[in-house]
Enzyme design. Structure first.
Site, PDB file in Angstrom:
ATOM      1  N   GLY D 109       0.829  -1.307   0.021  1.00  0.00           N
ATOM      2  CA  GLY D 109      -0.067  -0.019   0.073  1.00  0.00           C
ATOM      3  C   GLY D 109       0.826   1.328  -0.086  1.00  0.00           C
ATOM      4  N   GLY D 111       2.244   3.158   2.376  1.00  0.00           N
ATOM      5  CA  GLY D 111       3.656   2.993   3.022  1.00  0.00           C
ATOM      6  C   GLY D 111       4.813   2.074   2.145  1.00  0.00           C
ATOM      7  N   THR D 112       4.408   1.066   1.584  1.00  0.00           N
ATOM      8  CA  THR D 112       5.094   0.193   1.018  1.00  0.00           C
ATOM      9  C   THR D 112       5.672   1.117  -0.246  1.00  0.00           C
ATOM     10  OG1 THR D 112       4.014  -1.735   1.419  1.00  0.00           O
ATOM     11  CG2 THR D 112       5.442  -1.775  -0.287  1.00  0.00           C
ATOM     12  N   ASP D 134      -8.154  -0.379   1.059  1.00  0.00           N
ATOM     13  CA  ASP D 134      -8.773   0.975   0.969  1.00  0.00           C
ATOM     14  C   ASP D 134      -9.106   1.655  -0.263  1.00  0.00           C
ATOM     15  OD1 ASP D 134      -9.139   0.676   3.804  1.00  0.00           O
ATOM     16  OD2 ASP D 134      -7.126   1.412   4.237  1.00  0.00           O
ATOM     17  N   ARG D 265     -10.625  -7.859   5.071  1.00  0.00           N
ATOM     18  CA  ARG D 265      -9.377  -7.749   4.706  1.00  0.00           C
ATOM     19  C   ARG D 265      -8.962  -9.310   4.327  1.00  0.00           C
ATOM     20  NH1 ARG D 265      -6.496  -3.513   6.731  1.00  0.00           N
ATOM     21  NH2 ARG D 265      -5.129  -3.956   5.023  1.00  0.00           N
TER      22      ARG D 265
END
Lengths: 337, 337, 337, 337
Positions: D109, D111-112, D134, D265
């Site tokens: 996501g 952060g990655t 999300d 999820r």
């Protein structure tokens, strides 16, 4: 103690959950060793056997199919004129002896129960678990796999309602059940079928036509017909096709057929079947631990128990007119033929 | 014959299928007239009653909720110091007399059975059907709604496995069950829970921690914990939060909680529940037709029967240590506390 | 402003959600009056028309089928030698004039788009919404119903994997798609099909056999084959049967077939289809409000727009070798024939 | 060519399908070697790397979670005052050099994407695939996992309708979305929410109350409220609890809350997400094969393409008032606050 476990006959949701139930109980509770026999009785012929430990069991509870593979091998069939070196029962006994198996757990349907009874008669310690989506194994109220098959069939019937009603059609759906109409009965009732045809109850095509026409008169110009694959037909036709053609001829209604087929037996088990499979698997191990061989695990009411294999083999559990769901269906105006 | 039907207490999959079962049998088999009483016992107080015919029943088999509406009205509670004109039992009797109802069918849980027993004691002909996702109504093996709730909870637990394993976490899921842990037991076993906590079985947080740490040692650095909402906690915390915090403290594992909540009781019923509801509804009408009042329909083994309401009211059916699924779970190494 | 709305052609998940989208926007945002024309164009011939208000729309979002009913009536077909009093276009215009409809919204597939274009050519204000599980309507990237059909087919393919692997079989599944192989392509890729056969891509049965044998050599003695119903066959055989027989002949593998049939088009829509249907329905009303007639609502990328009906009618949207999913499938070793 | 692949951040349906897409394309089409880096960037720190071959990929298409494990390790964070021997970027480079990885594929996501951009800036060949339920990764129209999460949330909302209507209650359901309200918007619209609250659109509790009271006046004494977890609240309350209390205060309606949580999820991906993940994974390999590094795979309309990582990192894709589904929702009378 060393036990072997095999799965034989058709695919069925809950086999892996049963394997898990047998093995977890055997390994973690009783400290037994467990071996997986591959491809049903063929694995006993071919000495195709693998050790099972707790790590082999991860994820099995919800997984469809069988990690051991299956086959329709019937080792006691056609034994005349076979050279001794190819005598299958002897080959199986050799494997069981070589592998030092104290007991063989056989998970399967009617054919498997028969073979297992014969194997037991040769002196092998055998415990069986009934496995059939058709629910026709004698000696148990319900077999795992049945609830899953009924759920899939019911969901399919649910889907046909919208097409039937939007197009003002008759929709015929064929579900599994060669000799026993359990799936047709349970999914037909749960799916709101108007006509439900089982191999066990003779039908009259005129009465079926009348039912459809009476529904039209009540303002419902569509009907759902659920048929078991094993109902008698003419001209070698498949059940759904035959009934659809007859209905169209009788009523003039546009009629469409669906054959549900293999998706009824594939995929993971319902919660109900997982628990039934787990309990039955665990009980099989209990029978072994207490030295009760030659028995098939069975559900009676809400209790897990067992019956002698010799009483089971060769019998079929069929729907009768006295079954509560048939009686209740008739009271509600459902046509059973 | 004129019968009234009401649904009371919490929402539950299969109520509409039961209404359909009662009414189709009553109308098409017995030629009775059926009236729907709205919003539970409140409809008897308010004379809020509608006729039901076959057309009202279309689509009900698979539909969640209740077309009649429900409430938690308890008309026999707090009767002291109420003026006669507001005495609820009298108001209900007035409605029943005015509407010429020969019998009232009450579909509901433990509270409803209690109220229905009191109504029966005033001389009204009453037949009840047990309805609870919690499966805690005394006198029946299973209630409709339970299989649906267990299916939803099991599917949710299935989903948590992937997160638990991907993140090497402990996942705690709270399912319904204030006093009885049936949903936790059945969904925990079907969903492959490692730890299952029920209100009926005391737990020791150290043993839970040990179970999680032992799994780590066996190469499984994650665990699934299924808890019933009614287990005892400290500081007024909700079950899932309390257990998650305690586990994190005990083990140092990252722990996450999920409260499944209302989705367990909403939506349409499973095939199993549809058939159970249909049979129970039909049997309620049979009781009326044969003049057997003051009874609750009941499932015993695979048979639909009935028990006297007076025996049911005020009792709860709880999980015991002797339940086969608890025993089987323990044998497989599942921690019940 | 008064608008009529009709649904024509085959059943498809999301029709009711589209009706709701058109009507809610029309009624609550624009204050239009909306009328439902029953049974497709037949309702215009028969003046079978009902008013729709907000209460008629409750529950439609998730409901399969069409509350307006549908038919395959093609009013512009075979007009030669028909007496003027039976001229269908004239009959439709009469109804539209009598009912004072300012516009007709037609929800349907390729046939419907053709009829709607002809109706528009007679001077009627027409707006259309594409509807087809086959996804073959030209002029839009995706039609509602397609995602639902792909989901159902994918779930069915998922189920076949366990049987294929347990029995070491080839499983052939036939999905819908007479001329266009979209469902086969998308469900075949999503379901992990090893061989996917579309009407648009010629196949060679030897290459299919080689694929199955190569999988065996790699340790996978089973395969899943997904075929569109419209692929060419010999001897008038149905697609699945033909391919299954050919594979069995070529490879010697035990091969079983399943024809998914009508369950692909029944039942409620996926979340994706509900939103697509809602947006398309809303956009149809926007076109009406802004006086843009003779247009079909269309999805382009992630945007809802519209195209002239005259450009759409008579064209089919087919899969090509250049489609990204075909290219990606080939790279992953999937055999397209 | 040797490529490494890692999955980082939260669990998300479709990760395994992406791994399969990358690997099958790399191995069978390009003859590359592929290595799995375990537990996200932590695997690069710990040199925890395993070879992946075609057999490792069996069953991955439909499987939830990630076979590589994941973590929230952020190796470029807090580098001040860390001894050189513990400098994480250097440790990662050492692993990449030792393992002779020509490229690292990072699936994750926001952060990655940030971490991957920093890794690329150190000279490593990096290709990324966006992964988030999300749907808030900038630079792609949709991320895989989103359709699955929306489907689960929609099914949950469907279930609440029956309870809301049976009990005449307001049901508040909280879905995931800290900063972006995509899941709330899509599941709220697909589930027939009456009020939908997103972090991006300010709400007024009076307007919400008015909406509920107006529904009552129109004969609908119940409402469904869908809230994203990230909406602003007072007193540190969770979104659902805060809104439920405020609604009860404003309207006097009995209001109940559900927090959907982690089940959004977990579990396997929808057919839509499987195909999106497969295509994105395949495209990542295409980028590597053609030497296009420092890029994130992206869906634009119906086309798979890519964008420079440097443009993506640090940005969020949020819902705006101009989004078609918001506009359409408002036209249909849905309250967005």
């Amino acid at each position: 103690m060393r036990i072997g476990i095999l799965t034989s006959g058709g695919d069925c949701p809950g086999i892996n959950a049963t394997i898990r139930g047998v093995c977890k109980t055997a390994i973690s509770h009783y400290g037994m060793e467990v071996y997986g026999i591959r491809s049903g009785f063929r694995g006993l012929l071919d000495n195709d056997i693998i050790p099972l430990d707790e790590n082999s069991l991860t994820g099995l509870l919800s997984m469809g199919g069988t990690i051991l593979g299956t086959s329709r091998e019937k080792p006691f069939k056609n034994r005349a004129n076979v050279p001794v070196s190819e005598d299958k029962p002897a080959m199986m006994l050799k494997t069981i002896r070589e592998r030092k198996l104290d007991c063989v757990v056989c998970i399967g349907g009617n054919g498997t129960q028969k073979t297992a009874a014969k194997l037991a008669a040769t002196g092998v310690n055998v415990v069986t678990v009934p496995k059939t989506i058709d629910n026709d194994v004698w000696g148990t109220d319900i077999s795992f796999g049945f609830d899953s098959a009924v759920s899939i069939a019911t969901e399919a019937i649910d889907r046909l309602h919208s097409t039937a009603s939007a197009h003002q059609r008759v929709m015929v759906i064929e579900v599994m059940g060669h000799k026993a109409g359990w799936i047709a009965l349970y999914s037909g009732m749960a799916g709101g079928g108007d006509i439900i045809l089982l191999p066990e109850i003779p039908f009259d095509i005129h009465r079926i036509g009348d039912t459809i026409i009476n529904r039209l008169k009540k303002g419902k110009p569509y009907s759902i017909v659920v048929v078991a694959e094993g109902i008698p037909t003419l001209g070698g036709k498949k059940a759904a096709q035959y009934i659809a053609e007859e209905i169209e001829y009788e009523t003039g209604f546009e009629t469409r057929e669906t054959v549900l087929g293999y998706i009824q037996r594939g995929g993971g088990p319902t919660a109900f079947d997982r628990n039934l499979a787990t309990r039955m698997g665990g009980h099989a191990t209990e029978l072994i631990a207490s030295g009760q061989f030659g028995r098939m695990v069975s559900l009676r009411g809400s209790e897990i128990t067992s019956v002698p294999l010799s009483e089971v083999a060769g019998k079929l559990k069929l729907v009768t007119e006295e079954h509560d769901l048939v009686i209740q269906g008739r009271r509600m105006g459902i046509c059973f033929g």
